[in-house]
Design a protein around this motif. Structure first.
Motif, mmCIF file in Angstrom:
data_model
loop_
_atom_site.group_PDB
_atom_site.id
_atom_site.type_symbol
_atom_site.label_atom_id
_atom_site.label_comp_id
_atom_site.label_asym_id
_atom_site.label_seq_id
_atom_site.Cartn_x
_atom_site.Cartn_y
_atom_site.Cartn_z
ATOM 1 N N GLN B 55 -9.236 -15.908 3.528
ATOM 2 C CA GLN B 55 -8.877 -16.985 2.597
ATOM 3 C C GLN B 55 -7.678 -17.790 3.092
ATOM 4 O OE1 GLN B 55 -10.836 -17.895 0.228
ATOM 5 N NE2 GLN B 55 -12.135 -16.168 0.748
ATOM 6 N N ARG B 58 -9.240 -20.443 5.143
ATOM 7 C CA ARG B 58 -9.900 -21.431 4.270
ATOM 8 C C ARG B 58 -8.861 -22.332 3.599
ATOM 9 N NH1 ARG B 58 -15.110 -20.491 4.554
ATOM 10 N NH2 ARG B 58 -15.912 -18.373 4.419
ATOM 11 N N THR B 59 -7.764 -21.729 3.166
ATOM 12 C CA THR B 59 -6.695 -22.518 2.539
ATOM 13 C C THR B 59 -6.113 -23.507 3.553
ATOM 14 O OG1 THR B 59 -6.177 -20.687 1.062
ATOM 15 C CG2 THR B 59 -4.478 -22.378 1.316
ATOM 16 N N VAL B 61 -7.572 -24.828 6.108
ATOM 17 C CA VAL B 61 -8.553 -25.895 6.353
ATOM 18 C C VAL B 61 -8.536 -26.902 5.198
ATOM 19 C CG1 VAL B 61 -11.015 -26.411 6.586
ATOM 20 C CG2 VAL B 61 -10.036 -24.453 7.790
ATOM 21 N N LEU B 62 -8.526 -26.362 3.983
ATOM 22 C CA LEU B 62 -8.562 -27.257 2.818
ATOM 23 C C LEU B 62 -7.295 -28.105 2.712
ATOM 24 C CD1 LEU B 62 -10.364 -24.893 0.348
ATOM 25 C CD2 LEU B 62 -11.154 -27.155 0.991
#
Lengths: 141, 114
Positions: B55, B58-59, B61-62
């Motif tokens: 995560q 993912r964080t 990337v976001l």
């Protein structure tokens, strides 16, 4: 343009995938970066809420030049006290969620902070539907 | 500052996307709570954390961060490295604790993300 996705409950490996897909579409459609960032934050928090609390659900994203509307619908336990849930730091998340860096009680407050409109329809035992609207040139980060 | 310089300052190892270490970074965010990183709402180029799971990538990337620094000697596992490679996020790991990492990088001009 409309896209629909499934979010899987308690799948902490895939959690965030749907938000990533929506962000890719937003970039491809050429929305402004500040709007994309706000959309990324709100979709990620809403997706994590579904993964953590609601055993997953469905996401419907509608894209138009004026706005992006993101509907997160689940059949989870519902939110018993919405006022408490909107308070920063208040959470009912599991230890697993906390170990992953979520469950700090910032989900709904973050969504409200970075969206241009937020509607929450929730009923205990039935589920929760969040409708998030993000507009280009809306709230600045 | 280039990611390469950051790596030297932190005596860090590179775990993913070594080809991106020549890129410039200007601002960072540091937290073990990903929701807090999201709450800051800024645009960090670097995410500094002691949290070790996919995560984090993912964080990053976001939030459009291009580099993640794992602190306190944490070694990212294959799932994290694979996702980082796929996503084009450079991953470094240092033995320094978070407070020291933030102090060193801030002293060398890496700003707080706004």
């Amino acid at each position: 343009m409309v896209r629909e996705y499934t979010v899987y409950g308690n799948d902490f490996v895939r959690a965030g995938e749907v938000s990533g897909k929506i962000k890719t579409i937003l970039k491809g459609l050429g929305y402004p970066p500040e709007m994309i960032r706000r959309a990324a934050i709100t979709t990620y928090e809403a997706e994590m809420n579904m993964v953590i609390h609601a055993d997953g659900g469905r996401v419907r994203a509608s894209f138009s030049p004026e706005e992006v509307v993101l509907v997160f619908a689940d059949q989870g336990p519902g939110i018993a006290d919405l006022n408490l849930a909107m308070q920063a730091g208040w959470s009912t998340a599991s230890e697993t969620a906390r170990q992953l860096g979520f469950g700090g009680g910032m989900g709904l407050p973050n969504i409200r902070r970075y969206s241009d409109a937020l509607d929450i329809d929730t009923k205990v035992g039935t589920g929760t539907t969040l409708t998030i609207t993000i507009r280009p040139g809306g709230r600045n980060l | 500052m280039k990611i390469l310089e950051m790596r030297e300052l932190l005596a860090a190892r590179t775990y993913a996307c070594p080809d991106r270490t020549r890129e410039d970074v200007a601002a960072a965010a540091a937290s073990d709570m990903l929701s807090d990183v999201l709450a800051m709402g800024g645009a960090p180029d670097v995410l500094i954390t002691g949290l070790l799971n996919p995560q984090v990538i993912r964080t990053a990337v976001l939030m459009d961060a291009r580099c993640v620094v794992f602190v306190r000697g944490k070694v990212p596992g294959p799932a994290i490295v694979e996702l980082a490679e796929e996503s084009g996020v450079c991953v470094l790991g240092t033995d320094m604790p978070m407070y020291q990492v933030c102090g060193v990088l801030h002293a060398h001009g890496l700003a707080a993300a706004r």
